[in-house]
Scaffold this motif. Structure first.
Motif, PDB file in Angstrom:
ATOM      1  N   UNK A  33       0.830  -1.209   0.000  1.00 46.22           N
ATOM      2  CA  UNK A  33       0.000   0.000   0.000  1.00 46.22           C
ATOM      3  C   UNK A  33       0.866   1.261   0.000  1.00 46.22           C
ATOM      4  N   UNK A  34       1.979   1.223   0.725  1.00 44.27           N
ATOM      5  CA  UNK A  34       2.897   2.372   0.734  1.00 44.27           C
ATOM      6  C   UNK A  34       3.507   2.597  -0.640  1.00 44.27           C
ATOM      7  N   UNK A  35       3.905   1.527  -1.301  1.00 43.58           N
ATOM      8  CA  UNK A  35       4.479   1.649  -2.639  1.00 43.58           C
ATOM      9  C   UNK A  35       3.442   2.166  -3.636  1.00 43.58           C
ATOM     10  N   UNK A  36       2.218   1.666  -3.524  1.00 45.16           N
ATOM     11  CA  UNK A  36       1.145   2.134  -4.397  1.00 45.16           C
ATOM     12  C   UNK A  36       0.863   3.614  -4.167  1.00 45.16           C
ATOM     13  N   UNK A  37       0.853   4.013  -2.903  1.00 44.29           N
ATOM     14  CA  UNK A  37       0.622   5.418  -2.586  1.00 44.29           C
ATOM     15  C   UNK A  37       1.753   6.291  -3.140  1.00 44.29           C
ATOM     16  N   UNK A  38       2.999   5.827  -3.023  1.00 39.13           N
ATOM     17  CA  UNK A  38       4.137   6.568  -3.572  1.00 39.13           C
ATOM     18  C   UNK A  38       4.017   6.716  -5.085  1.00 39.13           C
ATOM     19  N   UNK A  39       3.647   5.637  -5.761  1.00 36.12           N
ATOM     20  CA  UNK A  39       3.488   5.696  -7.217  1.00 36.12           C
ATOM     21  C   UNK A  39       2.367   6.648  -7.608  1.00 36.12           C
ATOM     22  N   UNK A  40       1.287   6.616  -6.842  1.00 34.79           N
ATOM     23  CA  UNK A  40       0.172   7.529  -7.139  1.00 34.79           C
ATOM     24  C   UNK A  40       0.561   8.984  -6.902  1.00 34.79           C
ATOM     25  N   UNK A  41       1.347   9.238  -5.867  1.00 37.19           N
ATOM     26  CA  UNK A  41       1.804  10.600  -5.606  1.00 37.19           C
ATOM     27  C   UNK A  41       2.738  11.092  -6.714  1.00 37.19           C
ATOM     28  N   UNK A  42       3.612  10.222  -7.182  1.00 33.95           N
ATOM     29  CA  UNK A  42       4.501  10.596  -8.285  1.00 33.95           C
ATOM     30  C   UNK A  42       3.693  10.859  -9.550  1.00 33.95           C
ATOM     31  N   UNK A  43       2.698  10.012  -9.796  1.00 33.03           N
ATOM     32  CA  UNK A  43       1.834  10.227 -10.958  1.00 33.03           C
ATOM     33  C   UNK A  43       1.067  11.537 -10.826  1.00 33.03           C
ATOM     34  N   UNK A  44       0.614  11.853  -9.613  1.00 32.39           N
ATOM     35  CA  UNK A  44      -0.101  13.102  -9.387  1.00 32.39           C
ATOM     36  C   UNK A  44       0.792  14.304  -9.692  1.00 32.39           C
ATOM     37  N   UNK A  45       2.022  14.265  -9.233  1.00 29.88           N
ATOM     38  CA  UNK A  45       2.953  15.362  -9.504  1.00 29.88           C
ATOM     39  C   UNK A  45       3.235  15.492 -10.995  1.00 29.88           C
ATOM     40  N   UNK A  46       3.377  14.372 -11.673  1.00 30.37           N
ATOM     41  CA  UNK A  46       3.595  14.395 -13.118  1.00 30.37           C
ATOM     42  C   UNK A  46       2.389  15.003 -13.841  1.00 30.37           C
ATOM     43  N   UNK A  47       1.190  14.624 -13.420  1.00 25.61           N
ATOM     44  CA  UNK A  47      -0.023  15.163 -14.048  1.00 25.61           C
ATOM     45  C   UNK A  47      -0.187  16.657 -13.763  1.00 25.61           C
ATOM     46  N   UNK A  48       0.215  17.098 -12.576  1.00 20.65           N
ATOM     47  CA  UNK A  48       0.171  18.530 -12.268  1.00 20.65           C
ATOM     48  C   UNK A  48       1.105  19.293 -13.194  1.00 20.65           C
ATOM     49  N   UNK A  49       2.301  18.741 -13.402  1.00 18.78           N
ATOM     50  CA  UNK A  49       3.263  19.381 -14.316  1.00 18.78           C
ATOM     51  C   UNK A  49       2.709  19.429 -15.739  1.00 18.78           C
TER      52      UNK A  49
END
Length: 150
Positions: free
Chosen positions: A5-21
């Protein structure tokens, strides 16, 4: 919270930052493209004169109806909710007209370039809306994961 779950959350946060950019870059491209289109419209008006490229060429209430050459449709399925831009060919019989012809047969090149810039801006707006939808979905998944773990 488990390691998965921590790894999934990290991947989702990275994806969120990429989408914001991507969203910020897309909005900047929309702004620069529409600004270029507006400058080209001003140039056309300057070259041709204010009476040649003005509001008097636009349709009024008494004008014939026409259809848009570009339309937006929504494609929905279980995973994605995406907008798609459809382009129709010019067909006077079916009401699809090229609006640049309102300004004459031999329109200035700057007016044609302005039309191209605004068409590109429409494409960018649809792309930006799709990025925003992906960003909203990613945020929703992050919140669901956080709520599940608490």
């Amino acid at each position: 919270m488990s390691q998965i779950e921590k790894e999934l959350q990290d991947k989702l946060l990275i994806e969120m930052l990429d989408l914001i950019e991507q969203s910020v870059l897309c909005k900047m491209n929309i702004e620069s493209t529409t600004n270029a289109g507006q400058l080209l419209l001003a140039k056309s008006r300057y070259i041709q004169g204010p009476q040649t490229v003005s509001v008097s060429q636009l349709p009024t209430e008494n004008s014939n109806d026409f259809n848009a050459l570009k339309t937006v449709t929504r494609q929905e399925d279980e995973i994605n909710d995406e907008l798609q831009l459809s382009t129709h060919k010019v067909d006077k019989e079916n009401g699809f007209i090229d609006t640049i012809r309102w300004f004459g047969v031999l329109v200035p090149r700057s007016l044609q370039l302005a039309q191209e810039r605004f068409n590109k801006a429409i494409e960018l707006v649809v792309e930006c809306a799709n990025i925003q939808t992906k960003l909203n979905n990613t945020i929703r998944y992050i919140l669901l994961l956080r709520n599940k773990s608490s």
